[in-house]
Design a protein around this motif. Structure first.
Motif, short mmCIF file in Angstrom:
data_model
loop_
_atom_site.label_atom_id
_atom_site.label_comp_id
_atom_site.label_asym_id
_atom_site.label_seq_id
_atom_site.Cartn_x
_atom_site.Cartn_y
_atom_site.Cartn_z
N ALA A 237 0.92 -1.21 -0.12
CA ALA A 237 -0.45 0.17 0.25
C ALA A 237 0.80 0.71 0.04
O ALA A 237 0.97 2.46 -0.93
N ASN A 238 1.72 1.21 0.57
CA ASN A 238 2.93 2.53 1.34
C ASN A 238 3.35 2.89 -0.34
O ASN A 238 3.57 3.69 -1.20
N ALA A 239 4.17 1.59 -0.97
CA ALA A 239 4.39 1.73 -1.96
C ALA A 239 4.08 1.99 -3.16
O ALA A 239 4.31 2.58 -4.24
N ALA A 240 2.92 0.70 -3.39
CA ALA A 240 2.15 1.48 -4.52
C ALA A 240 1.57 2.40 -4.38
O ALA A 240 1.41 3.89 -5.86
N THR A 241 0.77 3.32 -3.53
CA THR A 241 -0.17 4.50 -4.00
C THR A 241 1.30 5.66 -3.49
O THR A 241 1.06 6.74 -4.44
#
Lengths: 91, 352
Positions: B145-149
């Protein structure tokens, strides 16, 4: 197969360049100094050279914050009072 | 014959397959992408990302310097490319709304030579629903979530805003935060509750965007009182190399780890107390500042100070924003600002 173009549409028409002045003789030059180090010095020298070599007149020096757009009143004054504006010096 | 404009570009691109290397090559030859493999944004994947989203083609914001129209559909395209799940789309839509706020000054953020990147902080239920990481290693790597967002937000800036290195982003050295820069607030271990609530947002979910540098580490494994820990934080805030030094309106985001935050709270210090203490300790001598910079974008009251006076690295304690992130351990961080920008906190609402 087809995949999306990721850019989407442009919301404003792309900016276009103004027509070049056929001659600088008698034209008024404004300087929009963005207050980056030496910006005013650089553009002042360029304006002086244009005045000496081509008969232009250095008319207005305005300043703006380097990080934000010039206020409408500054742009309006330049539009009204000069034919050529020097600006855009970076770091 | 008239020249082709960007508005005439086709909405879809033909590729041989949805193999990541094929997509990467097709995008790279058009000057798109962030250099990393991409998930093919097919009509089916984008539709799945949008789900039953209302008004997918409503313009959420027009992002400079390209002035591209960020619709939910185009945000979803870039979310697919980055590897997001549908739960991340409302976070991104709210983030785009924040980027559009005048006080954030996205045009300057994207165009400057500084390595500034928008840090996206996710607050509340959206962080739970999206499985964002607020704990160990929150700034990365390892959490989808952190990486992709964070990556999707950068792709939105590259593609829709046109913040392409060179023509649209003249950052002298660039920076790793320009790939992906997203965390969740660790509200469960925040002794002061939610940052977003204190910022005036009454909603189950919210986002904050702060345009700043990559985090500067502050380690303190020894102190047993708030002042000693915060003196080290203040030392990380005092840097002649940061834009906060010559630009007094700049904010600092202070990302305290849970252990440093609880030490402060256990001694009765509020979030505002921490900011006030740092305001008074992150200081420089005025004469030294004048020697370091020919031009100081300072508040009038600061300009009036004498050379031997002491001045804070920012013009008001409210410019020091304290939130809690991370897991076990005693490492906090300071995130200086680009300067001519203000952070924005917005609810993730039904319009997201």
């Amino acid at each position: 197969m087809k995949i999306y173009n990721p850019q989407g549409r442009v919301g404003h028409p792309p900016a276009t360049q103004a027509e070049a002045l056929p001659s600088l003789a008698g034209k008024r030059i404004g300087i929009l100094d963005n207050r980056k180090p030496n910006a005013g010095l650089l553009m002042g020298r360029i304006a002086e050279r244009l005045a000496a070599d081509h008969g232009a007149i250095v008319s207005i020096v305005e300043s703006k914050n380097a990080a934000i757009s010039a206020p409408d009143e500054v742009l309006g004054k330049l539009t009204k009072e000069v034919e050529l504006v020097l600006t855009g010096s970076a770091d | 014959m008239e020249a082709t404009t960007e508005s005439d570009l086709p909405e879809m691109v033909d590729v041989a397959s949805d193999d990541p290397e094929v997509v990467l090559a097709a995008y790279a030859e058009r000057g798109w992408g962030d250099g990393l493999p991409l998930v093919a944004p097919t009509e089916e994947r984008v539709a799945a990302m949008l789900g039953d989203t209302a008004n997918p083609d409503e313009v959420i914001a027009t992002l400079p310097p390209r002035f591209g129209e960020a619709t939910r559909r185009m945000i979803a395209v870039n979310a697919v490319l980055a590897g997001c799940r549908p739960a991340h789309l409302p976070v991104l839509v709210a983030a785009v709304r924040a980027l559009d706020k005048p006080e954030l000054n996205l045009r300057g953020v994207n165009a400057t030579t500084h390595p500034v990147a928008p840090l996206l902080i996710v607050h509340g239920q959206a962080a739970v629903d999206g499985e964002y990481n607020a704990g160990i290693g929150a700034f990365g790597p390892g959490n989808r979530a952190n990486a992709a967002t964070g990556r999707a937000l950068r792709l939105i800036l590259l593609h829709i805003a046109g913040a392409v290195p060179g023509p649209g982003d003249v950052s002298t050295q660039g920076g790793p935060a320009k790939y992906s820069y997203c965390v969740a607030e660790n509200v469960e271990e925040s002794p002061w509750g939610s940052y977003a609530t204190d910022a005036g947002i009454d909603a189950a979910s919210a986002i904050t965007i702060h345009c700043g540098e990559a985090p500067h580490n502050v380690h303190d494994m020894e102190s047993s009182d708030p002042a000693s820990v915060l003196d080290k934080v203040a030392s990380a805030m005092v840097s002649w190399g940061s834009n906060n030094a010559p630009i007094s309106q700049g904010e600092f985001f202070v990302a305290l780890c849970p252990e440093h935050a609880s030490l402060c709270a256990d001694h009765g210090w509020s979030r505002a107390d921490v900011a006030s203490y740092l305001f008074n300790k992150a200081t420089v001598r005025v004469g030294d500042a004048r020697q370091a910079f020919n031009l100081l974008a300072w508040a009038p009251w600061q300009i009036a100070l004498g050379d031997d006076d002491i001045v804070s690295m920012t013009e008001h304690p409210n410019n020091i924003k304290v939130f809690v992130v991370g897991g076990a351990g005693k490492h906090s961080s300071v995130i200086p600002s680009w300067g001519m920008t203000k952070s924005v906190t917005l609810a993730i609402g039904e319009d997201s």
